[in-house]
Design an enzyme around this catalytic site. Structure first.
Site, PDB file in Angstrom:
ATOM      1  N   ASP A  21      66.658 111.510  57.576  1.00 59.66           N
ATOM      2  CA  ASP A  21      66.729 110.290  56.771  1.00 59.66           C
ATOM      3  C   ASP A  21      67.802 109.384  57.377  1.00 59.66           C
ATOM      4  O   ASP A  21      68.605 109.834  58.191  1.00 59.66           O
ATOM      5  CB  ASP A  21      67.110 110.659  55.326  1.00 59.66           C
ATOM      6  CG  ASP A  21      67.170 109.445  54.410  1.00 59.66           C
ATOM      7  OD1 ASP A  21      66.426 108.474  54.641  1.00 59.66           O
ATOM      8  OD2 ASP A  21      67.979 109.466  53.457  1.00 59.66           O
ATOM      9  N   SER A  22      67.809 108.137  56.940  1.00 60.45           N
ATOM     10  CA  SER A  22      68.868 107.233  57.370  1.00 60.45           C
ATOM     11  C   SER A  22      70.217 107.677  56.798  1.00 60.45           C
ATOM     12  O   SER A  22      71.263 107.328  57.322  1.00 60.45           O
ATOM     13  CB  SER A  22      68.578 105.821  56.899  1.00 60.45           C
ATOM     14  OG  SER A  22      68.458 105.801  55.500  1.00 60.45           O
ATOM     15  N   CYS A  84      62.404 109.552  55.025  1.00 62.09           N
ATOM     16  CA  CYS A  84      62.900 108.189  54.864  1.00 62.09           C
ATOM     17  C   CYS A  84      61.692 107.283  54.918  1.00 62.09           C
ATOM     18  O   CYS A  84      60.978 107.246  55.930  1.00 62.09           O
ATOM     19  CB  CYS A  84      63.874 107.860  55.996  1.00 62.09           C
ATOM     20  SG  CYS A  84      64.288 106.106  56.154  1.00 62.09           S
ATOM     21  N   GLU A 163      74.299 104.454  45.151  1.00 56.62           N
ATOM     22  CA  GLU A 163      75.506 104.901  45.852  1.00 56.62           C
ATOM     23  C   GLU A 163      76.775 104.587  45.067  1.00 56.62           C
ATOM     24  O   GLU A 163      77.784 105.267  45.228  1.00 56.62           O
ATOM     25  CB  GLU A 163      75.537 104.315  47.262  1.00 56.62           C
ATOM     26  CG  GLU A 163      74.456 104.995  48.070  1.00 56.62           C
ATOM     27  CD  GLU A 163      74.392 104.614  49.522  1.00 56.62           C
ATOM     28  OE1 GLU A 163      75.203 103.806  49.969  1.00 56.62           O
ATOM     29  OE2 GLU A 163      73.483 105.140  50.189  1.00 56.62           O
ATOM     30  N   CYS A 195      61.352 104.960  48.147  1.00 59.25           N
ATOM     31  CA  CYS A 195      62.616 105.124  48.885  1.00 59.25           C
ATOM     32  C   CYS A 195      63.263 106.365  48.303  1.00 59.25           C
ATOM     33  O   CYS A 195      63.248 106.562  47.078  1.00 59.25           O
ATOM     34  CB  CYS A 195      63.508 103.892  48.689  1.00 59.25           C
ATOM     35  SG  CYS A 195      65.209 104.109  49.291  1.00 59.25           S
ATOM     36  N   HIS A 197      66.141 107.198  47.676  1.00 52.69           N
ATOM     37  CA  HIS A 197      67.224 107.001  46.707  1.00 52.69           C
ATOM     38  C   HIS A 197      66.674 106.849  45.278  1.00 52.69           C
ATOM     39  O   HIS A 197      67.366 107.145  44.299  1.00 52.69           O
ATOM     40  CB  HIS A 197      67.994 105.704  47.000  1.00 52.69           C
ATOM     41  CG  HIS A 197      69.083 105.847  48.017  1.00 52.69           C
ATOM     42  ND1 HIS A 197      68.867 105.686  49.353  1.00 52.69           N
ATOM     43  CD2 HIS A 197      70.403 106.105  47.890  1.00 52.69           C
ATOM     44  CE1 HIS A 197      70.010 105.833  50.009  1.00 52.69           C
ATOM     45  NE2 HIS A 197      70.960 106.089  49.150  1.00 52.69           N
TER      46      HIS A 197
END
Lengths: 276, 276
Positions: A21-22, A84, A163, A195, A197
């Site tokens: 993933d990034s 990702c 985040e 995504c 996240h």
């Protein structure tokens, strides 16, 4: 079958699965893999120094994806999981072109699950700017459900909000209402969390979208695809000892430990820094 | 003075000023420089492929800063302007150590301006996570105002909100209220906008902070410092033709053109892509 050949097979099967993933969002996918396939060994790579990918150009993301693929192949993985959505959207041909081992990606997994889930054929996709611009979800969903109508919405603030740890904060709710408005106005019955996240915002998004809308989180679908593929290719790990996972990142600021723990559902273990 | 020496000086003076940032926020500084010193030529570098720096570790940011410094020195700049608070906070010794030309940075400029502005000695600093963790503003402000009390607040969502273009959006207001609450509770009379993205939120922040709080935007202070230094070292450009600025970035997705125009106060001109 000769003993030597069996030995070779054994070695092949015991190789790890490379997940990348990034950053750390892909740990939601690693977590699903560990739950579905507790005997498999995972080598995780998160490009935390260069994240986020979701606001960057396709060419830049493709270059990074090639570098990570090369890194994991050198660690002798038996399968690659592109955890990702942005890389899956714009760099999958690069990854599959470089890889002699099977490649599974979260975008295709999410698209399949959405195509199966939707009854009305009206499907919403929440994703990064780069993923939305690529129109990869539209293409992937239509490959499985030809007449589907796909409404995509870029949600560039969702990853920073996750985040920040504001998973159920009034700011996040207001942002989500704004992003969801045009999508829900199209009366979708399925909403893809495009995504890695976004699954952390699932309770909030489910509340705003209402009970009639099914949320597709591609982590579990991806884990199921990996399980099927391992079984079909006879690649399941056979070693008896408990698998030891490895984690590599390109940067490790303190904040990532907290978010990593959220993604993984447990404290982030020891990770190794790769200097690029 | 011999003609040859005068000629050398002339060449020296006509060299450009190197301005760099993790991305495009530093264009607010470039804009202030162009207004204050319209005859100076600027070479701007924005590391748009690896931004944001503000959530990354000091070691990673320092490595990137060294690479950019090297790039600009090779373009024969006569001065370097660190137009990124995060780099100024954690990588200034690296930059000054590499540079044979004078270095001006936005953090020192902001700290000086805050020290001069504050009557109560209670100063708030809004900045990125990495800048706040470094405590560089506390040290820099106290170097100019020994008894100052500095209240720092990390605002990791401000840069993504600016990049989303939500400069005066209810989400941004709610976020700003949350970040400002603990700072305003300390009754600061000066508030440093410690990230080059934040001046774009100045109208909103000024409204929330109230008329008794002075907002310090280091772009203009930095431009004034550069002007003083150029005069003191006799380095002002003397060439008569209009200066042609150069812009280098490591990635250029479409979105950056829009935000770049906001920072620069005019459309983003042609930029050159650097592949790292």
């Amino acid at each position: 079958m000769s003993r030597g050949a069996a030995g070779d097979f054994c070695v092949n099967r015991d190789r790890p699965i490379g997940v990348f993933d990034s950053g750390i969002g892909g740990l939601t996918v690693a977590h699903a893999l560990m739950s579905a396939l507790p005997n498999e060994r995972i080598v995780y790579f998160g490009d935390t120094a260069r994240l986020p990918y979701g606001t960057k150009s396709s060419a830049t993301v493709a270059g990074y994806a090639a570098q990570i693929t090369d890194f994991l192949l050198k660690r002798d993985v038996k399968m690659l999981v592109v955890a990702c959505n942005t890389m899956a959207a714009v760099a999958l041909p690069i990854v599959t072109g470089l890889s002699p081992v099977p490649v599974v990606d979260v975008l295709d997994a999410g698209a399949r699950a959405a195509a199966v889930s939707s009854r009305s054929g009206r499907i919403g996709v929440l994703a990064t700017l780069t993923t939305v611009s690529s129109q990869a979800y539209e293409r992937a969903i239509r490959a499985h459900a030809h007449h589907a109508r796909v409404i995509s919405q870029a949600c560039p603030l969702f990853a920073p909000l996750v985040e920040e740890g504001w998973l159920d904060h009034p700011v996040t709710e207001l942002t989500a209402r704004e992003y969801l408005r045009p999508v829900l106005a199209e009366e979708v019955d399925t909403l893809v969390l495009g995504c890695t996240h976004y699954p952390l915002l699932k309770p909030l998004l489910a509340r705003l979208a209402g009970p009639a809308t099914r949320l597709v989180d591609s982590a579990e679908t991806t884990a199921a695809q990996v399980a099927d593929l391992l079984a079909a290719r006879d690649l399941r790990r056979t070693a008896a000892e408990e698998p030891v996972h490895e984690y590599y990142v390109t940067d490790l600021p303190q904040r990532f430990r907290a978010v990593g723990a959220l993604c993984l559902g447990r404290p982030l273990p020891e990770v190794q820094l790769v200097h690029w």
